[in-house]
Design an enzyme around this catalytic site. Structure first.
Site, PDB file in Angstrom:
ATOM      1  N   ALA A 108      -1.979   0.185  10.101  1.00  0.00           N
ATOM      2  CA  ALA A 108      -2.158  -0.077   8.674  1.00  0.00           C
ATOM      3  C   ALA A 108      -1.853   1.209   7.909  1.00  0.00           C
ATOM      4  O   ALA A 108      -2.239   2.297   8.338  1.00  0.00           O
ATOM      5  CB  ALA A 108      -3.583  -0.545   8.382  1.00  0.00           C
ATOM      6  N   GLU A 109      -1.176   1.066   6.770  1.00  0.00           N
ATOM      7  CA  GLU A 109      -0.677   2.237   6.028  1.00  0.00           C
ATOM      8  C   GLU A 109      -1.781   3.209   5.631  1.00  0.00           C
ATOM      9  O   GLU A 109      -1.532   4.387   5.421  1.00  0.00           O
ATOM     10  CB  GLU A 109       0.041   1.808   4.734  1.00  0.00           C
ATOM     11  CG  GLU A 109       1.284   0.999   4.933  1.00  0.00           C
ATOM     12  CD  GLU A 109       0.992  -0.469   4.804  1.00  0.00           C
ATOM     13  OE1 GLU A 109       0.279  -1.018   5.686  1.00  0.00           O
ATOM     14  OE2 GLU A 109       1.464  -1.096   3.850  1.00  0.00           O
ATOM     15  N   ASN A 110      -2.993   2.702   5.458  1.00  0.00           N
ATOM     16  CA  ASN A 110      -4.084   3.586   5.040  1.00  0.00           C
ATOM     17  C   ASN A 110      -4.630   4.400   6.205  1.00  0.00           C
ATOM     18  O   ASN A 110      -5.686   5.018   6.082  1.00  0.00           O
ATOM     19  CB  ASN A 110      -5.199   2.784   4.363  1.00  0.00           C
ATOM     20  CG  ASN A 110      -5.750   1.674   5.220  1.00  0.00           C
ATOM     21  OD1 ASN A 110      -4.997   0.970   5.887  1.00  0.00           O
ATOM     22  ND2 ASN A 110      -7.055   1.518   5.222  1.00  0.00           N
TER      23      ASN A 110
END
Lengths: 243, 214
Positions: free
Chosen positions: B49-51
């Site tokens: 996930a990008e976060n």
């Protein structure tokens, strides 16, 4: 920003003969929100950590609202949902420009943008992170394929490198970074909880004045060195805001 | 024979079937996020996930939510055993640096030259939502798209050329729609699979780009 704003708080000891000696202890903890926000000037660029509600220093944003600085440029992942502290800053007319990777149409930032009442710069999220990393790392520019084939590249310098079209990007430094940590010691060493790192460590490196709020306080030496994500050298002030 | 287009879960399941064990995969917002639900738990696929989450696990039980653990849609998730966290710059180094075996994104349109448009409906639209899509689209080893085959009004979304502003050029490798699975080859779209009852002719009627039989 004044030079004073960048100095950490130091305990000054006084010798028996009354002469002040050099600070003998690094202590970046401040003990009030007002102290945390001292010296944030009008027109500052504020790097605002967090992703969704996670790692977002909401208490510091509330403090910034109280502090009163205006004409701000806010750098954050997004334009903020309605009900967020960003929305409050916007509604008070304190933001001149928003730099983010998206704004929601159904939010104050989206409505202001649609009416042409807010300057917004949309940056791909990875480019935004890397531009701040570059600012902290002394990189004065870099080429990335991200966005090079898109509207975002219009009128900007591109170059073909290794057969790919790439876009020149510049660093994105901040005057101030507002970040949230899980635990901090008096040197300003920071750890983060689960997915709460997000933009915080990168923003800590990229700003002249980094102000961290921490949920927990650790004694110096208590944080295992290998678990420290942001070394205190990147942090100027720490405010304890318990959960 | 009547045809029943797949629903969102059907499309996600179709895509999930083709993700092999061992891949590092980023799932975009919307239908792609559902793909993880259809990858069996015993197949070790690592979701990014990008976060900054490597090893995103399924949704937590309602009484076991960790408020500090979310995915890129800001939905509460769990971390798989073996998972780890990084900051945003490293997370996008993973995306941009070619470390993802696969990224699955939603889209408004894809074209036979591999272009994808998924962030703005027109150049003049003031509210744009680029997020991390451009970094993911240019960086992943392969980009698959999951989307409805046509717009609600029946306009084709599988195009000769995209009409919406591009997210990236020449990156799409495969498209899963509610009607078919299309591979993008040097010659254009090749039909890899169709839902029961669908014919190549009927699919072509709903597609602007020329379709080649598999």
């Amino acid at each position: 920003m004044t030079g004073d704003a960048r100095q950490f708080t130091a305990t000054v000891s006084t010798a028996a003969d009354g002469r002040a000696t050099l600070p003998r202890m690094i202590d970046k903890f401040v003990h009030s929100m007002a102290d945390a926000m001292t010296g944030i000037a009008d027109g500052s660029t504020i790097l605002l950590g967090g992703f969704g509600d996670v790692g977002t220093p909401t208490a510091l944003l509330d403090g910034l609202i109280q502090q009163g600085a205006r004409d701000l440029t806010i750098v954050a992942v997004a334009g903020g949902r309605d009900g967020s502290a960003i929305e409050q800053l916007l509604s008070l007319g304190r933001v001149r420009k928003l730099i983010c990777s998206f704004v929601r149409p159904a939010s104050l930032s989206g409505r202001l943008l649609q009416r042409g009442d807010l300057e917004v710069e949309i940056i791909p999220q990875g480019t935004m992170a890397e531009r701040m990393r570059a600012a902290g790392a002394g990189i004065t520019g870099f080429y990335t394929p991200t966005g090079a084939d898109t509207l975002l590249a219009e009128g900007r310098e591109t170059r073909e490198i290794g057969g790919r079209l790439c876009l020149l990007e510049y660093p994105l430094p901040g005057d101030v970074a507002l970040i949230e940590a899980w635990s901090a010691d008096r040197w300003g060493n920071l750890t983060y909880r689960d997915s709460a790192q997000n933009f915080n460590p990168v923003m800590a490196m990229a700003a002249k004045l980094t102000i961290a709020m921490t949920r927990n306080v650790a004694a110096l030496g208590e944080l295992a060195p290998e678990t420290i994500v942001t070394p205190g050298i990147f942090v100027n002030r720490v405010l304890h805001v318990p959960l | 024979m009547d045809i029943t287009p797949l629903d969102r879960n059907g499309m996600a399941a179709w895509c999930a079937r083709d993700i092999p064990e061992g891949w590092l995969v980023n799932l975009g917002i919307g239908i792609p996020t559902l793909v993880a639900d259809f990858v069996p738990a015993d197949r070790e696929v690592i979701f990014h996930a990008e976060n900054g989450v490597i090893g995103v696990g399924p949704a937590p039980a309602p009484d076991a939510i960790n408020p500090f653990l979310i995915n890129a849609s800001t939905t509460h998730v769990t971390l798989r055993t073996g998972g780890s966290y990084v900051h945003h710059a490293d997370s996008f180094a993973i995306a941009r640096g070619g470390h993802l075996d696969l990224c699955v994104l939603g889209a408004f349109e894809v074209a036979e030259n591999g272009d994808i448009a998924n962030w703005a409906r027109s150049a003049d639209e003031p509210v744009k939502q680029v997020g991390g899509a451009m970094d993911l689209a240019i960086g992943a080893q392969r980009l698959w798209v999951v989307m409805e085959h046509t717009t609600r009004e029946g306009e084709p979304r599988i195009r000769q050329r995209c009409t919406y502003p591009l997210t990236a050029k020449g990156v799409v490798k495969r498209v899963y729609t509610n009607l078919a699975v299309l591979d993008l080859t040097a010659h254009g779209f090749v039909v890899r699979d169709m839902i029961p009852g669908m014919t190549l002719e009927a699919l072509q009627e709903r597609t602007e780009a020329r379709l080649l039989s598999g």
